[in-house]
Scaffold this motif. Structure first.
Motif, PDB file in Angstrom:
ATOM      1  N   VAL A  65       0.836  -1.200   0.000  1.00 49.61           N
ATOM      2  CA  VAL A  65       0.000   0.000   0.000  1.00 49.61           C
ATOM      3  C   VAL A  65       0.875   1.255   0.000  1.00 49.61           C
ATOM      4  O   VAL A  65       0.572   2.232  -0.687  1.00 49.61           O
ATOM      5  CB  VAL A  65      -0.954   0.005   1.215  1.00 49.61           C
ATOM      6  CG1 VAL A  65      -1.689   1.326   1.339  1.00 49.61           C
ATOM      7  CG2 VAL A  65      -1.936  -1.150   1.125  1.00 49.61           C
ATOM      8  N   MET A  66       1.961   1.209   0.726  1.00 48.30           N
ATOM      9  CA  MET A  66       2.836   2.378   0.839  1.00 48.30           C
ATOM     10  C   MET A  66       3.510   2.741  -0.479  1.00 48.30           C
ATOM     11  O   MET A  66       3.872   3.893  -0.691  1.00 48.30           O
ATOM     12  CB  MET A  66       3.894   2.150   1.924  1.00 48.30           C
ATOM     13  CG  MET A  66       3.349   2.192   3.328  1.00 48.30           C
ATOM     14  SD  MET A  66       2.485   3.723   3.700  1.00 48.30           S
ATOM     15  CE  MET A  66       3.782   4.918   3.453  1.00 48.30           C
ATOM     16  N   THR A  67       3.657   1.791  -1.392  1.00 46.78           N
ATOM     17  CA  THR A  67       4.304   2.111  -2.665  1.00 46.78           C
ATOM     18  C   THR A  67       3.523   3.161  -3.452  1.00 46.78           C
ATOM     19  O   THR A  67       4.100   3.868  -4.274  1.00 46.78           O
ATOM     20  CB  THR A  67       4.497   0.853  -3.541  1.00 46.78           C
ATOM     21  OG1 THR A  67       3.228   0.259  -3.791  1.00 46.78           O
ATOM     22  CG2 THR A  67       5.426  -0.136  -2.878  1.00 46.78           C
ATOM     23  N   ILE A  68       2.246   3.298  -3.171  1.00 50.89           N
ATOM     24  CA  ILE A  68       1.428   4.336  -3.804  1.00 50.89           C
ATOM     25  C   ILE A  68       2.012   5.716  -3.496  1.00 50.89           C
ATOM     26  O   ILE A  68       2.019   6.602  -4.340  1.00 50.89           O
ATOM     27  CB  ILE A  68      -0.031   4.252  -3.303  1.00 50.89           C
ATOM     28  CG1 ILE A  68      -0.669   2.944  -3.746  1.00 50.89           C
ATOM     29  CG2 ILE A  68      -0.841   5.459  -3.761  1.00 50.89           C
ATOM     30  CD1 ILE A  68      -1.995   2.648  -3.077  1.00 50.89           C
ATOM     31  N   PHE A  69       2.514   5.876  -2.292  1.00 47.78           N
ATOM     32  CA  PHE A  69       3.002   7.184  -1.853  1.00 47.78           C
ATOM     33  C   PHE A  69       4.449   7.461  -2.264  1.00 47.78           C
ATOM     34  O   PHE A  69       4.937   8.568  -2.072  1.00 47.78           O
ATOM     35  CB  PHE A  69       2.872   7.310  -0.331  1.00 47.78           C
ATOM     36  CG  PHE A  69       1.446   7.269   0.127  1.00 47.78           C
ATOM     37  CD1 PHE A  69       0.647   8.389   0.013  1.00 47.78           C
ATOM     38  CD2 PHE A  69       0.904   6.111   0.655  1.00 47.78           C
ATOM     39  CE1 PHE A  69      -0.677   8.360   0.422  1.00 47.78           C
ATOM     40  CE2 PHE A  69      -0.414   6.071   1.067  1.00 47.78           C
ATOM     41  CZ  PHE A  69      -1.208   7.197   0.951  1.00 47.78           C
ATOM     42  N   LYS A  70       5.107   6.459  -2.803  1.00 47.61           N
ATOM     43  CA  LYS A  70       6.520   6.621  -3.157  1.00 47.61           C
ATOM     44  C   LYS A  70       6.730   7.799  -4.102  1.00 47.61           C
ATOM     45  O   LYS A  70       7.674   8.574  -3.945  1.00 47.61           O
ATOM     46  CB  LYS A  70       7.063   5.335  -3.775  1.00 47.61           C
ATOM     47  CG  LYS A  70       8.560   5.331  -3.927  1.00 47.61           C
ATOM     48  CD  LYS A  70       9.043   3.960  -4.335  1.00 47.61           C
ATOM     49  CE  LYS A  70      10.552   3.892  -4.282  1.00 47.61           C
ATOM     50  NZ  LYS A  70      11.040   2.545  -4.533  1.00 47.61           N
ATOM     51  N   HIS A  71       5.856   7.963  -5.070  1.00 46.61           N
ATOM     52  CA  HIS A  71       5.974   9.074  -6.017  1.00 46.61           C
ATOM     53  C   HIS A  71       4.967  10.185  -5.721  1.00 46.61           C
ATOM     54  O   HIS A  71       5.223  11.344  -6.021  1.00 46.61           O
ATOM     55  CB  HIS A  71       5.776   8.565  -7.447  1.00 46.61           C
ATOM     56  CG  HIS A  71       6.813   7.555  -7.841  1.00 46.61           C
ATOM     57  ND1 HIS A  71       8.131   7.893  -8.045  1.00 46.61           N
ATOM     58  CD2 HIS A  71       6.732   6.222  -8.020  1.00 46.61           C
ATOM     59  CE1 HIS A  71       8.819   6.805  -8.349  1.00 46.61           C
ATOM     60  NE2 HIS A  71       7.992   5.767  -8.336  1.00 46.61           N
ATOM     61  N   ARG A  72       3.839   9.827  -5.139  1.00 46.72           N
ATOM     62  CA  ARG A  72       2.791  10.809  -4.855  1.00 46.72           C
ATOM     63  C   ARG A  72       3.203  11.753  -3.729  1.00 46.72           C
ATOM     64  O   ARG A  72       2.928  12.942  -3.790  1.00 46.72           O
ATOM     65  CB  ARG A  72       1.492  10.084  -4.486  1.00 46.72           C
ATOM     66  CG  ARG A  72       0.311  11.017  -4.327  1.00 46.72           C
ATOM     67  CD  ARG A  72      -0.937  10.277  -3.996  1.00 46.72           C
ATOM     68  NE  ARG A  72      -1.345   9.473  -5.155  1.00 46.72           N
ATOM     69  CZ  ARG A  72      -2.359   8.635  -5.149  1.00 46.72           C
ATOM     70  NH1 ARG A  72      -3.059   8.459  -4.052  1.00 46.72           N
ATOM     71  NH2 ARG A  72      -2.664   7.934  -6.222  1.00 46.72           N
ATOM     72  N   ASP A  73       3.830  11.200  -2.685  1.00 48.40           N
ATOM     73  CA  ASP A  73       4.260  12.017  -1.544  1.00 48.40           C
ATOM     74  C   ASP A  73       5.560  11.427  -0.999  1.00 48.40           C
ATOM     75  O   ASP A  73       5.565  10.717   0.008  1.00 48.40           O
ATOM     76  CB  ASP A  73       3.174  12.023  -0.476  1.00 48.40           C
ATOM     77  CG  ASP A  73       3.401  13.056   0.612  1.00 48.40           C
ATOM     78  OD1 ASP A  73       4.534  13.591   0.709  1.00 48.40           O
ATOM     79  OD2 ASP A  73       2.451  13.338   1.358  1.00 48.40           O
ATOM     80  N   PRO A  74       6.688  11.727  -1.655  1.00 44.37           N
ATOM     81  CA  PRO A  74       7.966  11.113  -1.294  1.00 44.37           C
ATOM     82  C   PRO A  74       8.396  11.361   0.153  1.00 44.37           C
ATOM     83  O   PRO A  74       8.993  10.485   0.775  1.00 44.37           O
ATOM     84  CB  PRO A  74       8.964  11.730  -2.261  1.00 44.37           C
ATOM     85  CG  PRO A  74       8.162  12.317  -3.356  1.00 44.37           C
ATOM     86  CD  PRO A  74       6.811  12.602  -2.805  1.00 44.37           C
ATOM     87  N   ASN A  75       8.092  12.527   0.696  1.00 46.92           N
ATOM     88  CA  ASN A  75       8.476  12.822   2.082  1.00 46.92           C
ATOM     89  C   ASN A  75       7.725  11.926   3.066  1.00 46.92           C
ATOM     90  O   ASN A  75       8.303  11.406   4.024  1.00 46.92           O
ATOM     91  CB  ASN A  75       8.231  14.292   2.421  1.00 46.92           C
ATOM     92  CG  ASN A  75       9.178  15.204   1.689  1.00 46.92           C
ATOM     93  OD1 ASN A  75      10.303  14.827   1.361  1.00 46.92           O
ATOM     94  ND2 ASN A  75       8.727  16.413   1.414  1.00 46.92           N
ATOM     95  N   PHE A  76       6.432  11.756   2.823  1.00 42.70           N
ATOM     96  CA  PHE A  76       5.624  10.878   3.670  1.00 42.70           C
ATOM     97  C   PHE A  76       6.121   9.435   3.567  1.00 42.70           C
ATOM     98  O   PHE A  76       6.284   8.750   4.576  1.00 42.70           O
ATOM     99  CB  PHE A  76       4.151  10.962   3.250  1.00 42.70           C
ATOM    100  CG  PHE A  76       3.259   9.987   3.962  1.00 42.70           C
ATOM    101  CD1 PHE A  76       2.918  10.180   5.288  1.00 42.70           C
ATOM    102  CD2 PHE A  76       2.757   8.877   3.306  1.00 42.70           C
ATOM    103  CE1 PHE A  76       2.091   9.285   5.954  1.00 42.70           C
ATOM    104  CE2 PHE A  76       1.925   7.976   3.948  1.00 42.70           C
ATOM    105  CZ  PHE A  76       1.594   8.176   5.277  1.00 42.70           C
ATOM    106  N   TYR A  77       6.368   9.001   2.348  1.00 45.86           N
ATOM    107  CA  TYR A  77       6.858   7.644   2.115  1.00 45.86           C
ATOM    108  C   TYR A  77       8.187   7.412   2.845  1.00 45.86           C
ATOM    109  O   TYR A  77       8.352   6.405   3.536  1.00 45.86           O
ATOM    110  CB  TYR A  77       7.029   7.390   0.620  1.00 45.86           C
ATOM    111  CG  TYR A  77       7.607   6.028   0.311  1.00 45.86           C
ATOM    112  CD1 TYR A  77       6.799   4.905   0.316  1.00 45.86           C
ATOM    113  CD2 TYR A  77       8.954   5.869   0.018  1.00 45.86           C
ATOM    114  CE1 TYR A  77       7.322   3.644   0.031  1.00 45.86           C
ATOM    115  CE2 TYR A  77       9.488   4.624  -0.259  1.00 45.86           C
ATOM    116  CZ  TYR A  77       8.665   3.521  -0.258  1.00 45.86           C
ATOM    117  OH  TYR A  77       9.190   2.285  -0.528  1.00 45.86           O
TER     118      TYR A  77
END
Length: 53
Positions: free
Chosen positions: A29-41
C-alpha cells in the motif's frame, strides 16, 4: 489466571504475524506514496525500519 495466559498466548501469535502483515500488506500500500508524496513515504519507511541495538 487462565484468561491472562490465553491473552498472552494470543499476543504472541499476533506479534509473530506482524512482520508478514507489514511486508505483504502495508508495504504494498505504501508504494502508492513513493511518487505521490515522497516525504511521507520516506518518513514511514524510516519509522518501520527495525534496528538491532
Amino acid at each position: 489466571m487462565t484468561g491472562l495466559l490465553q491473552a498472552t498466548s494470543e499476543q504472541e501469535s499476533l506479534f509473530t504475524g506482524l512482520p508478514q502483515l507489514l511486508t505483504k500488506g502495508l508495504d504494498k500500500v505504501m508504494t502508492i506514496f513513493k511518487h505521490r508524496d515522497p516525504n511521507f513515504y520516506a518518513a514511514c519507511v524510516a519509522a518501520l525500519e527495525i534496528t538491532n541495538n
